[in-house]
Scaffold this motif. Structure first.
Motif, PDB file in Angstrom:
ATOM      1  N   UNK A 131      -1.900 -12.312   9.362  1.00  0.00           N
ATOM      2  CA  UNK A 131      -1.622 -13.625   8.769  1.00  0.00           C
ATOM      3  C   UNK A 131      -2.803 -14.112   7.937  1.00  0.00           C
ATOM      4  N   UNK A 132      -4.012 -13.878   8.419  1.00  0.00           N
ATOM      5  CA  UNK A 132      -5.203 -14.280   7.669  1.00  0.00           C
ATOM      6  C   UNK A 132      -5.216 -13.604   6.300  1.00  0.00           C
ATOM      7  N   UNK A 133      -5.017 -12.290   6.286  1.00  0.00           N
ATOM      8  CA  UNK A 133      -5.073 -11.568   5.012  1.00  0.00           C
ATOM      9  C   UNK A 133      -3.923 -11.965   4.102  1.00  0.00           C
ATOM     10  N   UNK A 134      -2.730 -12.127   4.657  1.00  0.00           N
ATOM     11  CA  UNK A 134      -1.586 -12.515   3.830  1.00  0.00           C
ATOM     12  C   UNK A 134      -1.833 -13.861   3.168  1.00  0.00           C
ATOM     13  N   UNK A 135      -2.394 -14.780   3.920  1.00  0.00           N
ATOM     14  CA  UNK A 135      -2.645 -16.109   3.360  1.00  0.00           C
ATOM     15  C   UNK A 135      -3.549 -16.028   2.129  1.00  0.00           C
ATOM     16  N   UNK A 136      -4.723 -15.466   2.299  1.00  0.00           N
ATOM     17  CA  UNK A 136      -5.694 -15.493   1.207  1.00  0.00           C
ATOM     18  C   UNK A 136      -5.249 -14.649   0.016  1.00  0.00           C
ATOM     19  N   UNK A 171      -4.832  -5.948   1.180  1.00  0.00           N
ATOM     20  CA  UNK A 171      -5.513  -4.717   1.590  1.00  0.00           C
ATOM     21  C   UNK A 171      -5.132  -4.285   2.999  1.00  0.00           C
ATOM     22  N   UNK A 172      -5.128  -2.996   3.233  1.00  0.00           N
ATOM     23  CA  UNK A 172      -4.815  -2.491   4.576  1.00  0.00           C
ATOM     24  C   UNK A 172      -5.976  -2.686   5.541  1.00  0.00           C
ATOM     25  N   UNK A 173      -7.216  -2.508   5.046  1.00  0.00           N
ATOM     26  CA  UNK A 173      -8.373  -2.626   5.916  1.00  0.00           C
ATOM     27  C   UNK A 173      -8.849  -4.053   6.032  1.00  0.00           C
ATOM     28  N   UNK A 174      -9.956  -4.247   6.727  1.00  0.00           N
ATOM     29  CA  UNK A 174     -10.749  -3.263   7.460  1.00  0.00           C
ATOM     30  C   UNK A 174     -10.187  -2.973   8.852  1.00  0.00           C
ATOM     31  N   UNK A 175     -10.760  -1.982   9.500  1.00  0.00           N
ATOM     32  CA  UNK A 175     -10.393  -1.624  10.865  1.00  0.00           C
ATOM     33  C   UNK A 175     -10.877  -2.733  11.798  1.00  0.00           C
ATOM     34  N   UNK A 176      -9.967  -3.424  12.461  1.00  0.00           N
ATOM     35  CA  UNK A 176     -10.380  -4.532  13.331  1.00  0.00           C
ATOM     36  C   UNK A 176     -10.569  -4.111  14.785  1.00  0.00           C
ATOM     37  N   UNK A 179      -1.064  -2.334  14.512  1.00  0.00           N
ATOM     38  CA  UNK A 179      -0.500  -1.860  13.248  1.00  0.00           C
ATOM     39  C   UNK A 179      -1.051  -2.701  12.101  1.00  0.00           C
ATOM     40  N   UNK A 180      -1.396  -2.043  11.015  1.00  0.00           N
ATOM     41  CA  UNK A 180      -1.907  -2.759   9.856  1.00  0.00           C
ATOM     42  C   UNK A 180      -3.387  -3.037   9.904  1.00  0.00           C
TER      43      UNK A 180
END
Length: 344
Positions: free
Chosen positions: A276-281, A295-300, A341-342
């Motif tokens: 959700x964080x990445x989708x928002x920005x 983006x797919x990354x980074x590895x969390x 995932x993701x």
């Protein structure tokens, strides 16, 4: 607080955030028209937004879930408002609204300022009470004490408040808002200045945390909550999207260990939803990312690695206890957490 430029401006190319909020307060002593009353108010937040994420963390740490219900907006919004597209039929199940904007218009049909999260809404009237995000969380600590869980931490201890206020103000201006000042700079000179200010402040908190486990000493306070929500988004968003790229968080040894320590503390990491964080920005800020590719990354999964901060002593909750398990209807989906995932 909305993460768009709406309602904000520029001075000589430098981003300036609009801070014109509804400043009503919900109080325990009858000093405002809005009394503390369990079940009356609904916190409207969004996991994507760092400012709203603070309120989610503080509510959970203090155990206010049964006293203050929570509605979650989706990670994206348009110029009008945050929307409840995560809920069945796209409506908040308590308020019945499709858009947070409806609560603001119920309060003032001519309302023309920013529609921001977090917001406290009076359920009986459907009106927004306040969207003054820094005061909301302080009031959770100071006005709702009768409804805190047993063992809740004191996130705003009176003996530390003067120093805390100074620390939190610098964190807000230089770090929380500093990443936005970099990302939304309108010219090179403004960006260069913003970049230097941000990393000067990150070096300052790193030095402060080198020999103490938390910002104010041996236990967590609201100051840690306010810093954490920016650090949690740093590598996933701010490093690339906002050009805050002197180093990644994972390349700053003290801050990276500190951030993992908090992430692994109940009440912090269990509120973080990286997709959700990445989708928002990456979707909402189409002027910065016109393709809206996420983006797919980074590895969390690295957020769950050992941090070693226990060696500094202290205890996150002092003489208190950690919060219990997250309520089933408030859990971050399993595939949205570290290693899910993701996140590879």
């Amino acid at each position: 607080m909305s993460d768009t430029r709406s309602g904000s401006g520029y001075v000589e190319g430098e981003f300036e955030r609009d801070t014109d909020y509804i400043e009503d307060r919900i109080t325990a002593d009858g000093s405002s028209p809005w009394p503390v009353e369990p079940g009356r108010y609904r916190l409207i937040a969004a996991r994507a937004c760092p400012w709203a994420n603070r309120s989610i963390i503080v509510r959970r740490l203090l155990g206010l879930e049964s006293a203050i219900s929570m509605g979650l907006a989706g990670p994206t919004h348009d110029e009008r408002s945050w929307t409840f597209d995560l809920d069945p039929d796209g409506r908040d199940p308590v308020l019945g609204y499709e858009r947070l904007q409806e609560a603001f218009l119920a309060r003032d049909p001519e309302y023309s300022r920013g529609i921001t999260v977090p917001a406290m809404v009076d359920v009986p009237s459907g009106q927004v009470v306040t969207n003054d995000f820094p005061q909301i969380t302080l009031d959770f600590s100071t006005q709702w004490t009768a409804h805190h869980r047993a063992g809740a931490p004191d996130l705003y201890p009176e003996p530390l408040r003067d120093e805390m206020d100074e620390v939190m103000q610098r964190i807000y201006t230089e770090i929380n808002n500093g990443v936005y000042r970099c990302g939304f700079s309108n010219d090179q000179k403004a960006y260069d200045k913003a970049y230097d200010r941000l990393f000067t402040a990150l070096d300052w908190v790193s030095d402060r945390l080198a020999d103490r486990r938390y910002l104010m000493g041996d236990t967590i306070t609201e100051a840690d909550v306010r810093l954490f929500t920016t650090l949690a988004r740093f590598d996933a968003v701010y490093h690339g999207h906002f050009k805050c790229n002197r180093q990644k968080l994972t390349e700053l040894p003290v801050l990276w260990a500190y951030a993992r320590d908090l992430f692994q503390t109940p009440g912090f990491g269990d509120t973080i939803d990286f997709p959700q964080i990445k989708e928002h920005y990456y979707v909402v800020h189409a002027d910065i990312n016109p393709t809206q590719i996420i983006p797919q990354g980074p590895d969390t999964s690295v957020w769950l690695t050992p941090h070693g901060r226990e060696e500094l002593g202290g205890s996150p909750f002092g003489d208190g206890t950690p919060p219990g398990p997250v309520a089933a209807d408030e859990e971050v989906p399993d595939d949205h957490g570290p290693g899910g995932i993701g996140h590879r």
